[in-house]
Design a protein around this motif. Sequence first.
Motif, PDB file in Angstrom:
ATOM      1  N   UNK A  58       0.869  -1.179   0.000  1.00 59.26           N
ATOM      2  CA  UNK A  58       0.000   0.000   0.000  1.00 59.26           C
ATOM      3  C   UNK A  58       0.901   1.223   0.000  1.00 59.26           C
ATOM      4  N   UNK A  59       0.759   2.055  -1.001  1.00 62.06           N
ATOM      5  CA  UNK A  59       1.592   3.254  -1.098  1.00 62.06           C
ATOM      6  C   UNK A  59       0.882   4.391  -0.360  1.00 62.06           C
ATOM      7  N   UNK A  60       1.298   4.661   0.856  1.00 54.18           N
ATOM      8  CA  UNK A  60       0.658   5.707   1.640  1.00 54.18           C
ATOM      9  C   UNK A  60       1.435   7.027   1.566  1.00 54.18           C
ATOM     10  N   UNK A  61       2.501   7.058   0.756  1.00 54.87           N
ATOM     11  CA  UNK A  61       3.324   8.264   0.631  1.00 54.87           C
ATOM     12  C   UNK A  61       2.977   9.030  -0.641  1.00 54.87           C
ATOM     13  N   UNK A  62       2.907   8.315  -1.762  1.00 54.15           N
ATOM     14  CA  UNK A  62       2.701   8.964  -3.058  1.00 54.15           C
ATOM     15  C   UNK A  62       1.257   8.927  -3.542  1.00 54.15           C
ATOM     16  N   UNK A  63       0.363   8.338  -2.763  1.00 51.56           N
ATOM     17  CA  UNK A  63      -1.011   8.160  -3.226  1.00 51.56           C
ATOM     18  C   UNK A  63      -1.988   8.548  -2.121  1.00 51.56           C
ATOM     19  N   UNK A  65      -5.201   7.937  -2.185  1.00 48.20           N
ATOM     20  CA  UNK A  65      -6.068   6.779  -1.964  1.00 48.20           C
ATOM     21  C   UNK A  65      -5.350   5.713  -1.149  1.00 48.20           C
ATOM     22  N   UNK A  66      -4.043   5.551  -1.372  1.00 45.58           N
ATOM     23  CA  UNK A  66      -3.275   4.606  -0.576  1.00 45.58           C
ATOM     24  C   UNK A  66      -3.209   5.006   0.883  1.00 45.58           C
ATOM     25  N   UNK A  67      -3.047   6.307   1.148  1.00 45.14           N
ATOM     26  CA  UNK A  67      -3.011   6.786   2.531  1.00 45.14           C
ATOM     27  C   UNK A  67      -4.340   6.519   3.224  1.00 45.14           C
ATOM     28  N   UNK A  74      -5.732  -0.366   8.829  1.00 50.78           N
ATOM     29  CA  UNK A  74      -5.066  -0.459  10.130  1.00 50.78           C
ATOM     30  C   UNK A  74      -6.085  -0.348  11.255  1.00 50.78           C
ATOM     31  N   UNK A  75      -7.063   0.528  11.090  1.00 52.01           N
ATOM     32  CA  UNK A  75      -8.107   0.685  12.108  1.00 52.01           C
ATOM     33  C   UNK A  75      -8.952  -0.584  12.215  1.00 52.01           C
ATOM     34  N   UNK A  76      -9.281  -1.185  11.058  1.00 55.43           N
ATOM     35  CA  UNK A  76     -10.052  -2.426  11.068  1.00 55.43           C
ATOM     36  C   UNK A  76      -9.276  -3.548  11.739  1.00 55.43           C
ATOM     37  N   UNK A 105     -20.120   3.708  -1.243  1.00 55.41           N
ATOM     38  CA  UNK A 105     -19.091   2.943  -1.932  1.00 55.41           C
ATOM     39  C   UNK A 105     -17.722   3.336  -1.370  1.00 55.41           C
ATOM     40  N   UNK A 106     -16.893   2.342  -1.063  1.00 53.00           N
ATOM     41  CA  UNK A 106     -15.541   2.587  -0.574  1.00 53.00           C
ATOM     42  C   UNK A 106     -14.535   1.962  -1.538  1.00 53.00           C
ATOM     43  N   UNK A 107     -13.392   2.633  -1.699  1.00 53.74           N
ATOM     44  CA  UNK A 107     -12.334   2.121  -2.578  1.00 53.74           C
ATOM     45  C   UNK A 107     -11.049   2.003  -1.777  1.00 53.74           C
ATOM     46  N   UNK A 108     -10.409   0.832  -1.864  1.00 53.50           N
ATOM     47  CA  UNK A 108      -9.143   0.572  -1.185  1.00 53.50           C
ATOM     48  C   UNK A 108      -8.103   0.246  -2.247  1.00 53.50           C
ATOM     49  N   UNK A 109      -6.889   0.755  -2.051  1.00 54.94           N
ATOM     50  CA  UNK A 109      -5.863   0.654  -3.097  1.00 54.94           C
ATOM     51  C   UNK A 109      -4.666  -0.182  -2.648  1.00 54.94           C
TER      52      UNK A 109
END
Length: 357
Positions: A58-63, A65-67, A74-76, A105-109
């Motif tokens: 999961x790219x939480x730095x450059x995206x 949607x990833x963040x 993580x919360x789940x 609708x939810x989107x996970x990347x």
Amino acid sequence: MITFDYNSRSELDYHQTSVHEFTPIPICFVGARGVGKTSLLASMHYEIKKGGVDSISIDHVNSEKGAETLIALDEAYMDMLEMIEDTEKGQIVDLEVGISGSQDLNIYEFIGKYKIADDSLTGVLFGNPFKEFRFPFHFIDLPGGWYTDTESHKDEVNEVLVNSVASFVAVDTPALMKGVATCERNNKIMKIESWYDNLKDVLAANGHAVIFVLSKAEKYWDDFECLKQKMEECYGSLITKLKNAGVDVYATKIKTLGGIVFSHYDKERKPSGERVDHARFMRTGNYKPENCATPLQLALKHGLVQVAKKLPKGAWDVFVEILGMSNRELAIKSATALAQDLHDRVRAGEDFSYIKL
């Protein structure tokens, strides 16, 4: 017909690598409320974080949607972990885990990455020795009620299904094993079958794959033959229709939590007077999901195969292929190589990591 494309994301860096990112590759979740769609994603993420699936992250730095995905999953994960830790071993509990049901609708990347050497350009003044191709996968989690309660979201559901390279059908395994009536009540088989029945020919033309994911399967983990028999009893009609239309169909099982095992059903009466079965679960150990990455790997592998088939050819590609320097050719090679790598990491057959139906 679905097509895919990519754009240059960054130019040559100090590692002599340029990055090219594909347009998002959509995969959707199908299932009634409460069958464990989003909890599955959280446990997938947990297995990836443990290092069990190379090349997927999961790219939480450059995206952006990833963040968002990282925070939500993580919360789940913490919700599931706390639910187990708050339960004494041997205690009978309700199984309310993961991300609570949403009306939206939810989107996970998730991101797949593959670096490939551009041998044809080595030593050429304007060439890049390596190219990294990034494959963003968008997992689209539709509220269960969109499929099963009304047809007010019919157009949205149709659009998501038709434009997805694969879909997960989440199956509540205790309800499956209880029998046809309970399985229909909990998993809403006939309603979900109607969605696929209306779209199966279009899905087949698009190269869509359907992956049945048997969630909360801890109690039945070693009862392979019985699981297959129950799938045939409850989902046989849907599976046959999909296969006859030319849609690839898989089944896989997961231990959603590992430390919570189905115990029994209690009969309860709703305010309407209807008597229903209510599943009860027992804590047997700690949080230890298993096989949750397999449906992810199957879906990504299938999606990458479709990318390789459906990448359009532009005029520039025609010209440069004469010289053996096409980015498109390298993109196809990287998608195919990553698909093969993911395929090699999942096991089919007797241990029922997955089976092709």
